[in-house]
Design an enzyme around this catalytic site. Sequence first.
Site, PDB file in Angstrom:
ATOM      1  N   CYS A 182      -1.101  -0.828  -4.461  1.00 37.14           N
ATOM      2  CA  CYS A 182      -2.295  -0.046  -4.122  1.00 37.14           C
ATOM      3  C   CYS A 182      -1.911   1.402  -3.811  1.00 37.14           C
ATOM      4  O   CYS A 182      -1.012   1.655  -2.995  1.00 37.14           O
ATOM      5  CB  CYS A 182      -2.980  -0.680  -2.918  1.00 37.14           C
ATOM      6  SG  CYS A 182      -4.518   0.106  -2.410  1.00 37.14           S
ATOM      7  N   HIS A 202       0.843  -1.190   0.000  1.00 38.84           N
ATOM      8  CA  HIS A 202       0.000   0.000   0.000  1.00 38.84           C
ATOM      9  C   HIS A 202       0.880   1.242   0.000  1.00 38.84           C
ATOM     10  O   HIS A 202       1.743   1.407   0.871  1.00 38.84           O
ATOM     11  CB  HIS A 202      -0.917   0.011   1.221  1.00 38.84           C
ATOM     12  CG  HIS A 202      -1.743   1.253   1.358  1.00 38.84           C
ATOM     13  ND1 HIS A 202      -2.028   1.833   2.566  1.00 38.84           N
ATOM     14  CD2 HIS A 202      -2.347   2.046   0.416  1.00 38.84           C
ATOM     15  CE1 HIS A 202      -2.765   2.928   2.383  1.00 38.84           C
ATOM     16  NE2 HIS A 202      -2.972   3.070   1.089  1.00 38.84           N
ATOM     17  N   SER A 203       0.698   2.114  -0.992  1.00 38.48           N
ATOM     18  CA  SER A 203       1.436   3.371  -1.089  1.00 38.48           C
ATOM     19  C   SER A 203       2.945   3.093  -1.066  1.00 38.48           C
ATOM     20  O   SER A 203       3.441   2.379  -1.933  1.00 38.48           O
ATOM     21  CB  SER A 203       0.996   4.315   0.035  1.00 38.48           C
ATOM     22  OG  SER A 203       1.367   5.640  -0.235  1.00 38.48           O
ATOM     23  N   MET A 204       3.694   3.600  -0.085  1.00 36.25           N
ATOM     24  CA  MET A 204       5.117   3.314  -0.033  1.00 36.25           C
ATOM     25  C   MET A 204       5.389   1.819  -0.074  1.00 36.25           C
ATOM     26  O   MET A 204       6.380   1.361  -0.650  1.00 36.25           O
ATOM     27  CB  MET A 204       5.725   3.905   1.242  1.00 36.25           C
ATOM     28  CG  MET A 204       7.220   3.648   1.387  1.00 36.25           C
ATOM     29  SD  MET A 204       7.863   3.962   3.064  1.00 36.25           S
ATOM     30  CE  MET A 204       7.301   2.491   3.928  1.00 36.25           C
TER      31      MET A 204
END
Length: 257
Positions: free
Chosen positions: A122, A94-96
């Site tokens: 994501c 997720h993200s990073m």
Amino acid sequence: MTVKQNVGSWIICPKPKPKARLRLFCFPCAGGTASAYSSWLNRMPPDVDVCIIQLPGRGSRLMERPFTRLPLLVQTLVSVLQPYLMIPFAFFGHSMGALVGFEVARQLRRQNGSGLVHLFACCCPAPQIPISRQPIYRLPDAAFIAELRHRYHAIPQPILENQELLQLFLPSLRADFTMMGTYQYATEKPLDCPISVFGGLQDRAISYDHLEAWRIQTGRYFMLQLFPGDHFFLHHPESPFLSALSEQIRDCFWARC
């Protein structure tokens, strides 16, 4: 920076499944902890072992020094993951976390040919996309927090209202944004596994084009799905996201895409 590679502190498998057919490793967002994925355990197919990466500087590892450079984190993760890679495995980030998972996948490929069967990314721009906005990791605390709230709706309100908690939370966030702000993408051949990308329709931080740009990172199947919500839609209990992810795992992995 010397890192003690205690595998048990890095990887949390809340409900180990010795007979699992697939291991799903979850990489958290900036400042994220393993607890963010606790609700996933009963939503995945029964023969999937969910293992969550717990980075230093947060959660049960709060007193450890967080990483500030992605290459060192990637090398360390590759080492601690090795004992868990004896069955087919997938990465979710997720993200990073998507960027971390992507670079870990590439490092595994360099060392032993990988074995990754699917990458799920994501709310993260494709890694080859240059950072278009000014990096925020050097900002003073007040400006740093303001940017996090504006861009990502990050930092829960109870933490914002408690200065003691906020000061515990900020070092890992700043370290994570330092990793992202200093990241340098290097061109390599696409991954030899499918990539599925997810995004939030109301996510003001990530554009559709930057999600779509993940397509060039795979030589296999690519899919992009958008869901109602912002940068953290995946943690909303009413989001259809987990059902979609579970279906992809069930239908795609066993068919080996």
